[in-house]
Design a protein around this motif. Structure first.
Motif, PDB file in Angstrom:
ATOM      1  N   THR A 132     -30.919  24.316-146.481  1.00  0.00           N
ATOM      2  CA  THR A 132     -31.490  23.078-145.958  1.00  0.00           C
ATOM      3  C   THR A 132     -30.431  22.188-145.308  1.00  0.00           C
ATOM      4  O   THR A 132     -30.771  21.131-144.765  1.00  0.00           O
ATOM      5  CB  THR A 132     -32.196  22.286-147.069  1.00  0.00           C
ATOM      6  OG1 THR A 132     -31.233  21.886-148.049  1.00  0.00           O
ATOM      7  CG2 THR A 132     -33.292  23.117-147.714  1.00  0.00           C
ATOM      8  N   THR A 190     -40.981  25.845-149.323  1.00  0.00           N
ATOM      9  CA  THR A 190     -41.567  25.005-150.360  1.00  0.00           C
ATOM     10  C   THR A 190     -40.470  24.646-151.352  1.00  0.00           C
ATOM     11  O   THR A 190     -39.568  25.451-151.609  1.00  0.00           O
ATOM     12  CB  THR A 190     -42.717  25.721-151.085  1.00  0.00           C
ATOM     13  OG1 THR A 190     -42.224  26.923-151.676  1.00  0.00           O
ATOM     14  CG2 THR A 190     -43.839  26.055-150.120  1.00  0.00           C
ATOM     15  N   GLU A 191     -40.573  23.470-151.918  1.00  0.00           N
ATOM     16  CA  GLU A 191     -39.499  22.960-152.765  1.00  0.00           C
ATOM     17  C   GLU A 191     -39.935  22.890-154.216  1.00  0.00           C
ATOM     18  O   GLU A 191     -40.966  22.298-154.535  1.00  0.00           O
ATOM     19  CB  GLU A 191     -39.091  21.575-152.270  1.00  0.00           C
ATOM     20  CG  GLU A 191     -37.789  21.060-152.848  1.00  0.00           C
ATOM     21  CD  GLU A 191     -37.353  19.772-152.152  1.00  0.00           C
ATOM     22  OE1 GLU A 191     -36.158  19.655-151.850  1.00  0.00           O
ATOM     23  OE2 GLU A 191     -38.221  18.912-151.915  1.00  0.00           O
ATOM     24  N   ARG A 236     -42.063  22.027-146.633  1.00  0.00           N
ATOM     25  CA  ARG A 236     -41.001  21.262-145.987  1.00  0.00           C
ATOM     26  C   ARG A 236     -40.463  22.055-144.791  1.00  0.00           C
ATOM     27  O   ARG A 236     -40.598  23.260-144.717  1.00  0.00           O
ATOM     28  CB  ARG A 236     -39.858  20.993-146.962  1.00  0.00           C
ATOM     29  CG  ARG A 236     -40.292  20.304-148.247  1.00  0.00           C
ATOM     30  CD  ARG A 236     -40.552  18.829-148.018  1.00  0.00           C
ATOM     31  NE  ARG A 236     -40.903  18.153-149.267  1.00  0.00           N
ATOM     32  CZ  ARG A 236     -42.134  17.945-149.675  1.00  0.00           C
ATOM     33  NH1 ARG A 236     -43.159  18.379-148.948  1.00  0.00           N
ATOM     34  NH2 ARG A 236     -42.381  17.311-150.810  1.00  0.00           N
ATOM     35  N   ARG A 237     -39.833  21.346-143.878  1.00  0.00           N
ATOM     36  CA  ARG A 237     -39.196  22.036-142.756  1.00  0.00           C
ATOM     37  C   ARG A 237     -37.853  21.390-142.465  1.00  0.00           C
ATOM     38  O   ARG A 237     -37.651  20.191-142.712  1.00  0.00           O
ATOM     39  CB  ARG A 237     -40.097  22.011-141.529  1.00  0.00           C
ATOM     40  CG  ARG A 237     -40.150  20.720-140.768  1.00  0.00           C
ATOM     41  CD  ARG A 237     -41.295  20.659-139.776  1.00  0.00           C
ATOM     42  NE  ARG A 237     -42.563  20.397-140.438  1.00  0.00           N
ATOM     43  CZ  ARG A 237     -43.702  20.171-139.805  1.00  0.00           C
ATOM     44  NH1 ARG A 237     -43.748  20.211-138.494  1.00  0.00           N
ATOM     45  NH2 ARG A 237     -44.819  19.923-140.473  1.00  0.00           N
ATOM     46  N   VAL A 238     -36.941  22.206-141.959  1.00  0.00           N
ATOM     47  CA  VAL A 238     -35.640  21.691-141.552  1.00  0.00           C
ATOM     48  C   VAL A 238     -35.269  22.353-140.231  1.00  0.00           C
ATOM     49  O   VAL A 238     -35.383  23.574-140.085  1.00  0.00           O
ATOM     50  CB  VAL A 238     -34.561  21.947-142.632  1.00  0.00           C
ATOM     51  CG1 VAL A 238     -34.453  23.424-142.984  1.00  0.00           C
ATOM     52  CG2 VAL A 238     -33.202  21.424-142.165  1.00  0.00           C
ATOM     53  N   SER A 287     -49.028  19.925-148.428  1.00  0.00           N
ATOM     54  CA  SER A 287     -48.227  18.719-148.613  1.00  0.00           C
ATOM     55  C   SER A 287     -46.878  19.016-149.258  1.00  0.00           C
ATOM     56  O   SER A 287     -45.959  18.185-149.204  1.00  0.00           O
ATOM     57  CB  SER A 287     -48.992  17.706-149.464  1.00  0.00           C
ATOM     58  OG  SER A 287     -49.205  18.210-150.782  1.00  0.00           O
TER      59      SER A 287
END
Length: 449
Positions: A333, A264-265, A280-282, A277
């Motif tokens: 990231t 999460t950012e 995030r994924r990398v 929502s």
């Protein structure tokens, strides 16, 4: 100057001793016993008259008419001390579909020793899997199972497109002080594309979270689609901010195999994972084909956590065991800042047939069970490669990632998922190795004869 010189000489001597100890480590076979289709193994604390660890074994078969289940070896440490070939395997459950891993459940959920059993696989009609809470209270005689509750909702058709689970963990996902369950699932339908999804299951707030009125638990989706988690995963704080990320492998998901991170950012609140929502994924690495195992360990003994990863492919050149170093500056990231090391490669798949691949899971282990310094050794289940391997670092230098490789046991068939621990309290690490195809359970130990 003398004290400093003495310190340097002492450090050098300790380093040489550590290298010598590592190179001299021998993993020897204690014995081989009969077991029905042993697949995944787990050391558990189940009350027995003699005490000590017991070994839980998942058992499954591709025969659509045959039951799957869980078996138990009570007080397996006594078998390591005695005649391992005569160990007794007791059936715990015969009504749980294709059980894979068993992980500790939060004690507040169902008491000490409760487990989260993740199940199901792509074999019809067993492809609709589930996450069960299981607690075994007594291993004497016929094991007593006072708790068996399915907390997931069935998804898909067991003949065509069922969803199944490999691993689950107790985690407070919404900051309410109650331990929820974090898990990943996958599907490989007869028609259409395979897929994966990470979900978390919200524990009910009432006094009986496993009662019929509380089941199944409410599902919350965290990630689906491209490079979504679908098999194994770990939690790790990658940038030192006190918050954990999810580091995982993908096998079935859209996009193909990957070693990836979910995070999460810009949100440090206890409820940060409740807003899908904001997740995030990398994808860190997508070059090794379908990926499989991931575990944490300080592989090069530099004081930082690394990731021990395997892929699972029918390609001897590509197959291997890998160590990943996350970026020292915490900028996880950026895939280019990660460093991948090949610990071992060349695991040919000897078992013919569709879906056969190599290797399986890898685990880091210190020969001395309570040892925390120095580089660990690595044991590797070959899966379709049929053999069980020991990897030993050739140097204690943190910059060296070279290993020697030896075969510790030849299963002459599919190698299941081993477990490592001190089963008998002698201070040495033991290994319980399931040889699935030949129906054998193998005991190995680092303890000298």
């Amino acid at each position: 100057m003398r004290a400093n010189a003495w310190g340097l000489r002492t450090s050098a001597a300790l380093l040489l001793a550590a290298v010598a100890a590592s190179q001299a480590a021998v993993l020897r076979v204690v014995g081989v016993a009969n077991a029905t289709e042993p697949a995944f193994t787990t050391l558990v604390d189940v009350p027995t008259p003699s005490g000590g660890k017991s070994c839980l074994i998942s058992r499954f078969t591709g025969n659509p008419l045959a039951p799957d289940g869980l078996d138990l070896v009570p007080s397996i440490g006594l078998d390591f001390r005695g005649d391992f070939s005569q160990l007794k395997v007791a059936t715990v459950l015969n009504n749980i579909t294709w059980p894979n891993t068993a992980q500790p459940a939060d004690p507040s959920l169902a008491g000490p020793g409760a487990l989260l059993v993740s199940g199901g696989f792509l074999v019809p009609p067993k492809s609709v899997g589930a996450v069960h809470v299981v607690r075994i209270d007594d291993a004497s005689g016929t094991p007593d199972v006072p708790v068996m509750a399915k907390i997931t909702t069935d998804k898909g058709n067991p003949l065509f497109d069922g969803w199944f689970y490999h691993e689950s963990h107790s985690v407070d996902m919404n900051g309410d002080g109650l331990m929820d369950v974090l898990t990943a699932r996958a599907t490989k339908p007869l028609l259409g594309a395979s897929a994966g999804e990470m979900i978390w299951l919200e524990r009910p707030a009432g006094p009986d979270p496993l009662g019929s009125a509380s089941l199944p638990w409410r599902e919350h989706s965290l990630a689906a689609g491209k490079y979504a988690p679908d098999v194994f995963f770990v939690r790790q704080d990658l940038n030192g901010d006190g918050l954990w990320e999810i580091v995982y492998t993908t096998f079935f998901s859209e996009g193909g195999g990957s070693f990836s991170v979910l995070y999460t950012e810009g949100d440090a609140s206890p409820t940060r994972w409740t807003n899908a929502s904001a997740v995030r994924r990398v994808a860190i690495d997508t070059s090794l084909g379908t990926m499989f195992g991931v575990r944490t360990a300080d592989l090069n003994a530099d004081g930082r956590t690394d990731f021990l990863v395997t892929n699972h492919v029918d390609n001897a050149t590509l197959s291997g065991v890998y160590g990943y170093e996350s970026p020292a500056d915490g900028d996880f990231t950026q895939p280019a800042k990660w460093t991948r090391h090949t610990l071992a490669s060349g695991f040919p798949t000897r078992i013919p047939g569709p879906g056969q691949a190599s290797p399986g899971l890898a685990l880091a282990v210190h020969p001395r069970a309570n040892e925390t310094s120095g580089k660990p050794l690595v044991v590797v289940a070959g899966d379709g490669e049929e053999r069980f391997h020991l990897l030993q670092p050739t140097s204690e230098n943190p910059g060296s990632w070279n290993y020697t490789r030896s075969v510790a046991f030849d299963c002459q068939g599919t190698v299941g998922a081993p477990v490592v621990g001190d089963t008998d309290g002698d201070g040495w690490s033991d290994v319980v190795l399931p040889c699935y195809d030949i129906g054998k359970l193998v005991g190995l130990t680092f303890a000298p004869q």
